[in-house]
Write a protein that holds these residues in place. Sequence first.
Motif, short mmCIF file in Angstrom:
data_model
loop_
_atom_site.label_atom_id
_atom_site.label_comp_id
_atom_site.label_asym_id
_atom_site.label_seq_id
_atom_site.Cartn_x
_atom_site.Cartn_y
_atom_site.Cartn_z
N ALA A 177 0.84 -1.20 0.00
CA ALA A 177 0.00 0.00 0.00
C ALA A 177 0.88 1.26 0.00
CB ALA A 177 -0.92 0.00 1.22
N LYS A 178 0.32 2.37 -0.48
CA LYS A 178 1.10 3.61 -0.56
C LYS A 178 0.25 4.80 -0.12
CE LYS A 178 4.02 2.03 -4.39
NZ LYS A 178 4.43 2.28 -5.80
N TRP A 179 0.95 5.79 0.40
CA TRP A 179 0.33 7.09 0.72
C TRP A 179 1.14 8.16 0.00
CZ3 TRP A 179 -4.00 9.15 2.46
CH2 TRP A 179 -4.01 10.50 2.84
N ARG A 180 0.48 8.86 -0.92
CA ARG A 180 1.13 9.88 -1.75
C ARG A 180 2.43 9.35 -2.36
NH1 ARG A 180 -2.34 13.69 -1.34
NH2 ARG A 180 -3.29 14.33 0.64
N VAL A 287 -11.59 4.71 -1.58
CA VAL A 287 -10.20 5.00 -1.24
C VAL A 287 -9.98 6.51 -1.34
CG1 VAL A 287 -7.79 4.57 -1.83
CG2 VAL A 287 -9.47 2.75 -2.10
N PRO A 288 -9.54 7.15 -0.26
CA PRO A 288 -9.40 8.61 -0.27
C PRO A 288 -8.26 9.08 -1.16
CG PRO A 288 -8.55 7.70 1.77
CD PRO A 288 -9.19 6.57 1.03
N GLU A 289 -8.32 10.34 -1.50
CA GLU A 289 -7.25 10.95 -2.30
C GLU A 289 -5.91 10.79 -1.58
OE1 GLU A 289 -5.90 15.34 -4.04
OE2 GLU A 289 -7.76 15.10 -2.91
N GLY A 290 -4.91 10.43 -2.34
CA GLY A 290 -3.57 10.27 -1.79
C GLY A 290 -3.25 8.86 -1.37
N ALA A 291 -4.28 8.01 -1.23
CA ALA A 291 -4.07 6.64 -0.78
C ALA A 291 -4.11 5.68 -1.96
CB ALA A 291 -5.14 6.24 0.24
N GLU A 292 -3.26 4.67 -1.91
CA GLU A 292 -3.27 3.58 -2.87
C GLU A 292 -3.40 2.29 -2.08
OE1 GLU A 292 -0.26 1.43 -6.05
OE2 GLU A 292 -0.17 3.62 -5.83
N SER A 293 -4.60 1.72 -2.10
CA SER A 293 -4.86 0.51 -1.33
C SER A 293 -4.20 -0.70 -1.98
CB SER A 293 -6.36 0.27 -1.21
OG SER A 293 -6.63 -0.91 -0.50
N CYS A 294 -3.77 -1.65 -1.16
CA CYS A 294 -3.28 -2.93 -1.69
C CYS A 294 -4.40 -3.97 -1.64
CB CYS A 294 -2.05 -3.41 -0.93
SG CYS A 294 -2.36 -3.85 0.80
N TRP A 295 -5.61 -3.55 -1.24
CA TRP A 295 -6.81 -4.37 -1.28
C TRP A 295 -6.59 -5.72 -0.58
CZ3 TRP A 295 -11.07 -1.86 -2.08
CH2 TRP A 295 -11.04 -0.71 -2.88
N HIS A 296 -6.10 -5.64 0.64
CA HIS A 296 -6.03 -6.87 1.44
C HIS A 296 -7.42 -7.48 1.58
CE1 HIS A 296 -5.01 -9.76 4.45
NE2 HIS A 296 -5.79 -9.19 5.34
N LEU A 297 -8.41 -6.64 1.80
CA LEU A 297 -9.80 -7.08 1.89
C LEU A 297 -10.67 -6.16 1.05
CD1 LEU A 297 -10.02 -7.68 5.75
CD2 LEU A 297 -9.90 -9.46 4.00
N PHE A 298 -11.80 -6.68 0.57
CA PHE A 298 -12.81 -5.85 -0.06
C PHE A 298 -14.03 -5.88 0.84
CE2 PHE A 298 -16.22 -4.52 -2.79
CZ PHE A 298 -15.65 -3.55 -3.61
N VAL A 299 -14.24 -4.79 1.56
CA VAL A 299 -15.25 -4.74 2.62
C VAL A 299 -16.36 -3.79 2.23
CG1 VAL A 299 -15.66 -4.30 5.06
CG2 VAL A 299 -13.46 -5.22 4.32
N ILE A 300 -17.57 -4.34 2.17
CA ILE A 300 -18.74 -3.51 1.92
C ILE A 300 -19.49 -3.33 3.24
CG2 ILE A 300 -18.95 -4.34 -0.45
CD1 ILE A 300 -21.33 -6.09 0.54
N ARG A 301 -20.44 -2.42 3.24
CA ARG A 301 -21.39 -2.30 4.32
C ARG A 301 -22.79 -2.48 3.75
NH1 ARG A 301 -19.81 3.44 6.49
NH2 ARG A 301 -18.74 3.52 4.47
N HIS A 302 -23.63 -3.15 4.52
CA HIS A 302 -24.99 -3.40 4.01
C HIS A 302 -25.95 -3.40 5.19
CE1 HIS A 302 -28.35 -5.19 1.87
NE2 HIS A 302 -27.70 -4.98 0.74
N PRO A 303 -27.12 -2.74 5.03
CA PRO A 303 -28.07 -2.67 6.15
C PRO A 303 -28.66 -4.02 6.53
CG PRO A 303 -29.02 -1.77 4.13
CD PRO A 303 -27.57 -1.97 3.86
#
Length: 382
Positions: A177-180, A287-303
């Motif tokens: 993963a990377k930040w900026r 993924v917020p600006e400046g962040a590069e995820s390495c996608w260890h997990l793909f997590v959704i939220r659901h009601p």
Amino acid sequence: MTTNNSSRGIARDDLVPFRDVGAGYRELRAEYDAAWRRVAESGWFILGEEVEAFEIEFAQRCGASYCVGTGSGLEALFLILQGYGIGAGDDVIVPAHTFIATWLAVSHTGARPVGVDSAQHGFQMDPAGVASAITSRTRAIFAVHLYGEPSNMDALREIARRSKVRLIEDAAQAHGAKWRGKPAGSLGDAAGFSFYPAKNLGAFGDGGAVVTDDPELAASVRRLRNYGGLGKYDHEVRGYNSRLDSLQAALLRVGLPHLETWNARRAALARTYLQGLAGTRCVLPLVPEGAESCWHLFVIRHPDRDALRVFLQARGIQTAIHYPVPPHLSGAYAGLGYARGAFPHTEGLAETVLSLPMGPHVDESSAARVIGAVRAFESEHA
């Protein structure tokens, strides 16, 4: 480990496993077999040349000067705190939404973990909450790159600088993963990594590492991990046994050159999910600006998380929940006095998060099955 929930009555070949740890071995079988034979024939099984070589290679990959292999990711975090002299009477700020190892690392030093809630939108610790939690007892901030997404390191670094406290990365889920543009492991004073088999860079057992540019910390951790000294019967301090073994180091050296490729596959799968699940009731990771995820997990939220999980399970799609019980509500931390409602965003996440199958070996047909099943659930529960 290939399953996190059962799918009874469905043939194994028809399953979409949550995570297939053995797929990495099958892809690189010849290289892995050569590595373990090399170690077996060497007769050197603790520390040694394989560990030293991996430490150099992993430090370079993280853009750091030093890497010290440890027995686990928890021990890496603990030894960082020990190396900085953090202990009884001190506070360390930790996310409320994280795996309990982050909190345990603090507790095992005698210091007190001070939880901070997640931001209203997203999974990461709220920097504003961190700033409010700083006191004269605070010695460090744990920035957890949860699910492979870097924390807001600009904000946390400024808080740490202004408050004169250590900024430590819990990078257990952040290999690559990377930040900026800078890799995890080079973003704070030190970082702790885990090589648990299910990580983006996983060993064939437990393992961890401390990564830092601080030569004094690196030397301290080297002593602490090896009974308090650098040589046999050389006990300068009261140390521990937390050594990365030669076999795990050799196997990690096989995987390390493939990490970037494997992470690229994860990113492609994440894009497929993001496109395929757009417009559903799923709250998708952003993924917020400046962040590069390495996608260890793909997590959704659901009601209707629990109903959705049962629906997917019945169709042979395995899922997981990261994490159903926040540390502050666990029995381990009942003594800290946190009541339910102390961290409302974190507790809301615990009730709604669902991790979909993710990894470098999830193929297109499996991804299509996951997306189709989620959309079928949405149609039936509109």
